[in-house]
Structures are given as structure tokens and as C-alpha cells.
Design an enzyme around this catalytic site. Structure first.
Site, PDB file in Angstrom:
ATOM      1  N   LYS A 113      50.237  66.695  60.768  1.00  0.00           N
ATOM      2  CA  LYS A 113      49.203  65.437  61.592  1.00  0.00           C
ATOM      3  C   LYS A 113      49.126  66.142  63.473  1.00  0.00           C
ATOM      4  O   LYS A 113      49.784  67.406  62.900  1.00  0.00           O
ATOM      5  CB  LYS A 113      50.065  64.509  62.251  1.00  0.00           C
ATOM      6  CG  LYS A 113      49.830  63.069  62.424  1.00  0.00           C
ATOM      7  CD  LYS A 113      51.313  61.998  62.651  1.00  0.00           C
ATOM      8  CE  LYS A 113      51.278  61.825  63.713  1.00  0.00           C
ATOM      9  NZ  LYS A 113      52.840  61.584  64.500  1.00  0.00           N
ATOM     10  N   LYS A 156      57.919  59.770  51.879  1.00  0.00           N
ATOM     11  CA  LYS A 156      59.208  59.132  51.383  1.00  0.00           C
ATOM     12  C   LYS A 156      59.215  58.483  50.411  1.00  0.00           C
ATOM     13  O   LYS A 156      58.301  57.802  50.287  1.00  0.00           O
ATOM     14  CB  LYS A 156      59.377  58.061  52.840  1.00  0.00           C
ATOM     15  CG  LYS A 156      59.472  58.915  54.184  1.00  0.00           C
ATOM     16  CD  LYS A 156      59.546  57.254  55.203  1.00  0.00           C
ATOM     17  CE  LYS A 156      59.463  58.166  56.663  1.00  0.00           C
ATOM     18  NZ  LYS A 156      60.329  59.537  57.158  1.00  0.00           N
ATOM     19  N   HIS A 196      51.463  56.521  60.306  1.00  0.00           N
ATOM     20  CA  HIS A 196      52.106  55.515  59.702  1.00  0.00           C
ATOM     21  C   HIS A 196      52.744  54.403  59.508  1.00  0.00           C
ATOM     22  O   HIS A 196      52.370  54.084  58.584  1.00  0.00           O
ATOM     23  CB  HIS A 196      53.411  56.155  60.351  1.00  0.00           C
ATOM     24  CG  HIS A 196      53.789  57.878  60.615  1.00  0.00           C
ATOM     25  ND1 HIS A 196      53.111  58.938  59.790  1.00  0.00           N
ATOM     26  CD2 HIS A 196      53.795  58.403  62.236  1.00  0.00           C
ATOM     27  CE1 HIS A 196      53.074  59.976  60.055  1.00  0.00           C
ATOM     28  NE2 HIS A 196      54.012  59.852  61.984  1.00  0.00           N
ATOM     29  N   GLU A 228      62.654  53.270  66.117  1.00  0.00           N
ATOM     30  CA  GLU A 228      63.350  54.836  66.581  1.00  0.00           C
ATOM     31  C   GLU A 228      64.220  54.784  67.404  1.00  0.00           C
ATOM     32  O   GLU A 228      64.481  54.029  68.655  1.00  0.00           O
ATOM     33  CB  GLU A 228      62.314  55.964  66.912  1.00  0.00           C
ATOM     34  CG  GLU A 228      61.449  56.098  65.817  1.00  0.00           C
ATOM     35  CD  GLU A 228      60.552  57.452  66.045  1.00  0.00           C
ATOM     36  OE1 GLU A 228      61.157  58.847  65.576  1.00  0.00           O
ATOM     37  OE2 GLU A 228      59.758  57.560  66.823  1.00  0.00           O
ATOM     38  N   ASP A 261      50.559  58.522  68.317  1.00  0.00           N
ATOM     39  CA  ASP A 261      51.550  58.839  67.795  1.00  0.00           C
ATOM     40  C   ASP A 261      52.312  58.170  65.979  1.00  0.00           C
ATOM     41  O   ASP A 261      51.996  59.385  65.135  1.00  0.00           O
ATOM     42  CB  ASP A 261      52.742  59.013  68.226  1.00  0.00           C
ATOM     43  CG  ASP A 261      53.714  59.649  68.228  1.00  0.00           C
ATOM     44  OD1 ASP A 261      53.631  61.222  67.186  1.00  0.00           O
ATOM     45  OD2 ASP A 261      54.733  59.551  68.377  1.00  0.00           O
ATOM     46  N   LYS A 315      60.160  54.246  70.584  1.00  0.00           N
ATOM     47  CA  LYS A 315      61.384  54.886  70.865  1.00  0.00           C
ATOM     48  C   LYS A 315      62.281  54.437  71.920  1.00  0.00           C
ATOM     49  O   LYS A 315      62.329  53.900  72.301  1.00  0.00           O
ATOM     50  CB  LYS A 315      60.431  56.359  71.484  1.00  0.00           C
ATOM     51  CG  LYS A 315      60.094  56.579  70.381  1.00  0.00           C
ATOM     52  CD  LYS A 315      59.802  58.368  70.595  1.00  0.00           C
ATOM     53  CE  LYS A 315      59.032  58.803  69.957  1.00  0.00           C
ATOM     54  NZ  LYS A 315      59.160  59.502  68.600  1.00  0.00           N
ATOM     55  N   ASP A 359      50.191  62.957  56.108  1.00  0.00           N
ATOM     56  CA  ASP A 359      51.207  62.083  56.747  1.00  0.00           C
ATOM     57  C   ASP A 359      52.841  61.672  55.822  1.00  0.00           C
ATOM     58  O   ASP A 359      52.697  61.295  55.100  1.00  0.00           O
ATOM     59  CB  ASP A 359      50.520  60.281  56.600  1.00  0.00           C
ATOM     60  CG  ASP A 359      51.325  59.438  57.133  1.00  0.00           C
ATOM     61  OD1 ASP A 359      52.494  59.091  57.318  1.00  0.00           O
ATOM     62  OD2 ASP A 359      50.355  59.024  58.177  1.00  0.00           O
ATOM     63  N   HIS A 360      53.585  62.394  56.095  1.00  0.00           N
ATOM     64  CA  HIS A 360      54.728  62.182  56.088  1.00  0.00           C
ATOM     65  C   HIS A 360      55.421  60.916  56.017  1.00  0.00           C
ATOM     66  O   HIS A 360      56.108  61.210  55.069  1.00  0.00           O
ATOM     67  CB  HIS A 360      55.549  63.617  56.885  1.00  0.00           C
ATOM     68  CG  HIS A 360      56.352  62.605  57.504  1.00  0.00           C
ATOM     69  ND1 HIS A 360      55.963  61.823  59.151  1.00  0.00           N
ATOM     70  CD2 HIS A 360      57.534  62.380  58.528  1.00  0.00           C
ATOM     71  CE1 HIS A 360      56.735  62.109  59.971  1.00  0.00           C
ATOM     72  NE2 HIS A 360      57.454  61.865  59.051  1.00  0.00           N
TER      73      HIS A 360
HETATM   74  C1  BG6 Z   1      56.073  62.024  64.142  1.00  0.00           C
HETATM   75  C2  BG6 Z   1      56.312  61.111  65.754  1.00  0.00           C
HETATM   76  O1  BG6 Z   1      54.915  61.768  63.274  1.00  0.00           O
HETATM   77  O2  BG6 Z   1      57.047  60.735  63.333  1.00  0.00           O
HETATM   78  C3  BG6 Z   1      57.247  60.953  65.398  1.00  0.00           C
HETATM   79  O3  BG6 Z   1      55.119  62.095  65.466  1.00  0.00           O
HETATM   80  C4  BG6 Z   1      58.045  60.198  65.563  1.00  0.00           C
HETATM   81  O4  BG6 Z   1      57.812  61.160  66.846  1.00  0.00           O
HETATM   82  C5  BG6 Z   1      57.889  60.443  63.997  1.00  0.00           C
HETATM   83  O5  BG6 Z   1      59.788  60.383  65.775  1.00  0.00           O
HETATM   84  C6  BG6 Z   1      58.914  59.832  62.772  1.00  0.00           C
HETATM   85  O6  BG6 Z   1      59.424  60.031  60.960  1.00  0.00           O
HETATM   86  P1  BG6 Z   1      60.759  60.025  60.578  1.00  0.00           P
HETATM   87  O7  BG6 Z   1      60.480  60.194  59.321  1.00  0.00           O
HETATM   88  O8  BG6 Z   1      61.757  61.021  61.441  1.00  0.00           O
HETATM   89  O9  BG6 Z   1      60.870  58.429  60.545  1.00  0.00           O
END
Ligand code: BG6
Length: 508
Positions: A164, A198, A256, A232, A251, A352, A193-194
Site C-alpha cells: 500500500k 487479520k 481497509h 486509532e 490512507d 487518528k 491490504d494488511h
Molecule cells: C496503515 C495506515 O495502512 O494501517 C496507517 O497507513 C494505520 O496509518 C495502519 O495506522 C493501521 O493498521 P493496524 O493494523 O495497526 O490497525
């Protein structure tokens, strides 16, 4: 993916990491490989080739990533298992001074791959991982293509992981896709897309499709609305420069949050094959109304306090303009125009420096008819909620009404809880294990297809354009440590609804 069981290691291969000196490599990729070794899911013969512009020896690279891993393990009170580490590090080669933009780098890489293949019989299999800033994606793909390293006719597999952000808007996503597809076939490209790595996100499919209970009520007849929150408590940390060019919408939303929407709202696929699932997601994106400015709210955090500790305003962060108009929060109302969801709003919010870190999908069911309770002291019925906790305190809650013991008919909202940690031993994970394993075994289920990425950008495009031309004079508009701007409440109030409080679901 994990719905099928992971039980055999992937075939021997080389993994080439562009950006081998970077944060992603040491924070996520190498620890994920180590965790795969713990579960016996690392290829039996693996060569890791690091490419980066710095000058380093193989031993120095190995020591640097190992050091970092030691730190990660130490934090969890664990020691490094040298035998497992040996499986990750059995062949670690650093292509010193490997400038991504020079033909010479790819010539050296090609020679190195050939030599490793001869030496270790890797079957010609190579996974290229672009753990680099997005401005290099197209260049690396082109250079790999021109060097003949990603040919789909190669002896083994040739796959490419793209991190990403995938584009910055619709046009840049389209042109990146066009560039990748010039040199690779779609099934060689793994767009990460990480969030899909999860477990709790993958579990949405199990919950919906492996149980007879939920799917029959998963529609507009029974569901009033859905709230998706990714809150977050961290700020932009050291990423001011990146964030100034990105903002919360780019972002978090087309990637996500939309993936969470897709997992929650897509139609049941006919199988868990990647193409069947991706097709259902693509259909869903087609049915979502393009967002307009009136559907969306933006915010930027001011100074405040998180868990009692004072924190600065976004505009006071490093590498952020003192008059920045970049949003650190966004909330929106999304409508899906299909038989299942017509008329059911999906409210999304992410930001955030909110009060806590908390991600969840909350499904609100329609209220029961009130007639039965007319002659009782009950003056209002609470609706039922099904809450899928993504992180932290991963689990599922079902909230419903129960009669409080006693002579009077008084109701109270109670909850049934399932906590992951009560049922499953959770293997140590950084969240990239499944994703890397899936790439190595050629399972693209958890990765985004070109059309999905473009459809997602298309949906937010009018908002991004609209915001560009207007100055949010009210910024900053929420205090760090709060639940976001007031305007986000107004968005739901217009529909006679309100957000769930952003909180840990620990107790009741
Ligand atoms: C990332 C964003 O893709 O995902 C970050 O660029 C964000 O800004 C993060 O903090 C959140 O991922 P996770 O896994 O910590 O919830």
C-alpha cells in the site's frame, strides 16, 4: 487462505525483498517468516535476497534484521530459537548498492537468482516483494519486466507483492495497474491490504457462511444499519510527510474500510476460491453509491490528551504544515443499491488520535414491535446489536434485551460474548504470516484484484476532488483523545441515529 487448513510448507523458492533495509522488512516481513518457521510453514529451501541502495554485506544485513527480531521477541518475553532462525536465514544475500532504477541492479539480481536456483534447486520460483515507497512500484515492475524476471513462462512461479498505497487516486491507480499488467499477468500480482491478514477479518466469512444462523437475517429485512469503526489513538508519528500527501481518506478508506464493508456485505460466493470471492466483492463495489460531499465528514485533531498524557495537535507534528488542511479523521454514510442492502446505511468512521484503539463492525438489528410492552413500565426497547470486534479484544458480542429479575417487567440490554483468546491458542503473529504464506502457495483470495482497487478509488473520487477545492476553515475540529468531530454525530443524527461509543468491550 485460513478457511482451508494450512498444513504443508510452500515449495522451495527465492524471496526478493526490494527495500531490504527498510522498516517493513524488519518489522513485519522477517518476523512473519520466522513465525511461519515456527509453524512449519516456511519453504524447506528458501533464499532471501535483499535489494537496497545502501552498501552492506550479507552478514551485516542478516545481523541487522536478526537484531530487530531479537528485540521483538524480547518484548514478548521470548528468546530466539536459533534452529528456526536458521531456517529463515540459511541463505540471506544482500545485493549491495542495488539502485532500483538502474538496469545493472536487475542484471546482478538475475545472475544471483540463477546461481541460487542452480545451487539449491528452487524450481525457478521467485516471489518479488516491493517493500518500498510507492513511487518505486512502477519502476521496479518495469525493470523486472524488461529484465525478463517476471515472465509468466518462467520455469517456476514469478509473483509480485505490491504494498500500500496502491495509487493516490483513480487515475494513478489505473496507470499503476496498466504498468503492472504490461509486464505481469493479473494472477502474478498480489496487492496487499494488511487488514485482510487479520484473523478477525477473515472470520467474518466463517461467521456468515459457516453458520446457518446469521445469513438468513443478514439483510434489509432484519438489519437497520451497520457501523464500521477503525479508531486509532496514535497520531501520525514519524510519518508526517507521507500523511500530508495522503490524509485519512486515502490512507484508510478505499482499502481497509472498504474491505471490511466487502467482507460484511458481499453475497455468498459459490466457493472459497479466490476468483469466486473476488467476483462477489467486485459486484458489491459496483452496487455502492458513489460518495458525495454531503455523505462525508472530515476532521483534524487538535492538541489533547490520550490516557492522561498530553499530545500535540496534528499541525504541530513533525513535517506537517502549520496550516495543514489534511484530514486525520473521516466519517461517511454509504448506501448499497442491491436487493440485500437497499435502504440500509453503512456508516464508516476512522481517525487518528481518538480516545482509544478500537476497530469493530457493529450490526444493528431492527427493533421488535412495541405492542407487547404497551401495558408494562417499559417505555423503550433497545435494538439488538451484533458486534464483530476486529481489534483489540478480538471477539464477537451479541447484545439483546433480557428481563431484569423482579416483579416488574423491566428490560436490560445484556450481552453474550465470544473471545478468541478463550477458545484458541493464538500463535505469535505480526499479521503478515497468512498473506506471505498465501503468496507462496499462490492463493490470491486475500489480495485485491485490479478492478476492485479501481472501483474503490472511483467511489471516493468525487469527495477527494471536492475536498481539494475547499478549505476546511474549521480545522482543527476535534481534540486528541475525543471520539472525533461533532459533525460526525450530525451525520447520523440526520437519519435519527447515533454512533456507538468508542470503547473497549472488556466488561459487560
Ligand atoms: C496503515 C495506515 O495502512 O494501517 C496507517 O497507513 C494505520 O496509518 C495502519 O495506522 C493501521 O493498521 P493496524 O493494523 O495497526 O490497525
Amino acid at each position: 487462505m485460513s478457511i482451508q487448513s494450512h498444513n504443508s510448507p510452500p515449495p522451495p523458492c527465492a524471496i526478493v525483498i526490494f527495500g531490504a533495509n527498510g522498516d517493513l522488512t524488519k518489522r513485519l516481513i522477517v518476523p512473519a517468516l520466522y513465525n511461519l518457521a515456527r509453524t512449519g510453514l516456511l519453504p524447506e529451501r528458501l533464499t532471501l535476497i535483499g535489494v537496497d541502495h545502501n552498501k552492506k554485506t550479507d552478514a551485516e544485513w542478516q545481523a541487522a534484521v536478526k537484531d530487530f527480531l531479537l528485540g521483538v521477541l524480547d518484548k514478548n518475553g521470548e528468546a530466539l530459537d536459533e534452529k528456526l532462525w536458521g531456517q529463515v536465514a540459511r541463505r540471506m544475500i544482500f545485493l549491495s548498492g542495488g539502485d532500483f532504477e538502474k538496469v545493472e541492479t536487475y542484471r546482478r539480481l538475475s545472475e544471483c537468482l540463477e546461481a541460487e536456483d542452480r545451487r539449491d534447486n528452487l524450481g525457478g520460483n521467485v516471489l518479488f516483494y516491493m517493500a518500498v515507497a510507492d513511487r518505486f512500484f512502477a519502476t521496479i515492475a518495469r525493470m523486472l519486466g524488461e529484465a525478463g524476471l517476471v515472465s509468466s513462462d518462467a520455469k517456476g512461479f514469478r509473483r509480485l507483492i505490491v504494498e500500500k498505497p496502491f495509487g493516490h487516486d483513480l487515475e494513478s491507480a489505473r496507470s499503476l495497474n496498466a504498468c503492472l499488467l504490461k509486464y505481469l499477468k493479473e494472477d502474478q500480482i498480489y496487492r496487499i491490504d494488511h487488514f485482510l491478514g487479520k484473523e478477525t477479518v477473515q472470520n467474518i466469512m466463517a461467521l456468515r457462511f459457516a453458520n446457518g444462523l446469521f445469513e438468513p437475517i443478514w439483510n434489509r429485512d432484519r438489519i437497520d444499519h451497520v457501523q464500521i469503526t477503525v479508531a486509532e489513538s496514535i497520531g501520525v508519528e514519524t510519518r508526517g510527510k507521507f500523511y500530508e500527501a495522503t490524509g485519512a481518506m486515502r490512507d484508510m478508506v478505499p482499502n481497509h474500510l472498504f474491505q471490511l464493508v466487502a467482507m460484511t456485505a458481499m453475497e455468498p460466493p459459490v466457493s472459497f476460491e479466490a476468483e469466486d470471492i473476488r467476483a462477489k466483492k467486485a459486484e458489491l463495489f459496483k452496487a455502492i453509491h458513489t460518495l458525495g460531499l454531503t455523505d462525508v465528514v472530515r476532521g483534524q485533531y487538535d492538541a489533547g490528551a490520550i490516557a492522561g498524557t498530553p499530545v500535540k495537535a496534528y499541525r504541530a507534528e513533525d513535517n506537517v504544515a502549520r496550516d495543514s488542511t489534511v484530514e486525520t479523521y473521516t466519517a461517511m454514510r454509504l448506501m448499497i443499491d442491491n436487493w440485500r442492502w437497499a435502504g440500509v446505511p453503512f456508516y464508516l468512521r476512522t481517525g487518528k488520535r481518538l480516545n482509544i484503539r478500537s476497530s469493530e463492525i457493529a450490526i444493528r438489528f431492527k427493533q421488535a414491535p412495541y405492542a407487547l410492552f404497551r401495558d408494562t413500565p417499559v417505555d423503550e426497547l433497545d435494538a439488538d446489536w451484533l458486534i464483530l470486534r476486529i481489534q483489540p479484544d478480538e471477539g464477537i458480542r451479541l447484545r439483546f434485551n433480557a428481563k431484569r429479575p423482579g416483579p416488574a417487567m423491566t428490560l436490560e440490554s445484556v450481552s453474550m460474548r465470544f473471545n478468541y483468546k478463550d477458545y484458541f491458542h493464538q500463535a505469535p503473529a505480526v499479521g503478515y504470516e497468512t498473506l506471505i504464506y498465501d503468496c507462496l502457495t499462490g492463493d490470491a483470495t486475500l489480495f485485491q484484484r485490479a478492478d476492485q482497487v479501481e472501483a474503490a478509488w472511483q467511489l471516493v473520487e468525487p469527495v477527494l476532488k471536492g475536498w481539494q477545492g475547499t478549505n476546511p476553515r474549521h480545522f482543527p475540529n476535534y481534540a486528541a483523545g475525543s471520539e472525533g468531530p461533532i459533525a460526525a454525530n450530525d451525520l447520523l443524527a440526520k437519519d435519527g441515529r447515533s454512533w456507538r461509543a468508542i470503547r473497549i468491550l472488556g466488561g459487560k
